[in-house]
Design an enzyme around this catalytic site. Sequence first.
Site, PDB file in Angstrom:
ATOM      1  N   GLU A  89      34.194  44.635  43.156  1.00  0.00           N
ATOM      2  CA  GLU A  89      34.341  45.902  43.111  1.00  0.00           C
ATOM      3  C   GLU A  89      32.985  46.485  43.381  1.00  0.00           C
ATOM      4  OE1 GLU A  89      37.111  47.548  42.505  1.00  0.00           O
ATOM      5  OE2 GLU A  89      38.499  45.600  42.283  1.00  0.00           O
ATOM      6  N   GLY A 133      39.378  42.013  39.606  1.00  0.00           N
ATOM      7  CA  GLY A 133      38.727  43.469  39.452  1.00  0.00           C
ATOM      8  C   GLY A 133      39.484  43.747  38.179  1.00  0.00           C
TER       9      GLY A 133
END
Length: 295
Positions: free
Chosen positions: A274, A71
């Site tokens: 994400e 992420g």
Amino acid sequence: MTSPTAPRRALLVANPGSRRGSAALQPVEAAFTAAGVTLLPVESSPRETLTARLVAQAGEADLILAVGGDGTVNSVAAAAYRTGLPVGLIPAGTANDLARTLGLPLDPAAAAQVILAGRRTPIDLGEVNGTFFFNVASLGLSVKLADKLSSTSKKRWGRLGYLWALLRALAEARPFSAAITGEDGHTIVVKTLQIAVGNGRHYGGGMVVEQGAEINDGQLDLYSLEFKAVWKLLTIAGSFPTGRHGLSPEVRTLRGRQFKIATRRPRPINMDGELLGATPAVVTVHPAALRMIVP
């Protein structure tokens, strides 16, 4: 592969909330200081303004250094694409799938030495509706998994946290309908548990998108899990780490440079771990879009 170029000044984006983020910074800072490299910290939160910060400071550095998991490195992709700055990654997350794809050592001190050596290679970037991804963009089961996998459980339990979250997600998984359109304009309507489109090779903590997938092949690899019963996924579970799940008759696989995915109602999309988008989605690949520092 380009000639090695040692960095002199690096924009540092670190995720102290990642599983090993804070601990990873110490050997990295020591190695870069010893090599005479200046680190310029850039505030990573909120994510929405990070790209603007990196672009504004791009003239001050010759490298973007990401310390964290998938992420974290995903969050610098847009800035690297816009500025042309190479990206160095210190793996400090739970899954570290981009690091696996690139063959980076998972030890922060060893990864720092790789970055200081400065060997760069071009890689592809995936894009969904204007948002970039390195590994995989997916909808369905993976979104359920992201919902169940809190940042606290990732930091505390690591891979075991992934397993527990996966079991909970499987218990709630239900098939949904989707229309997949390839670059030739042909549309397929499917009933699926998950659609995943890979740009890289590894995802989900070491699983493989497709056995021949590479992050520099200029192609996207799509698979759709079209099992009528969720429990049947267990029969092919052992094939995901090698990318051979596509051999199952209930797994549809496609390869191309662009896919359009439509669903009856908007469904969230998981990109590099994400939740960053939703259907309807246009997924494209940008060949050799940015440079990564690799062994």
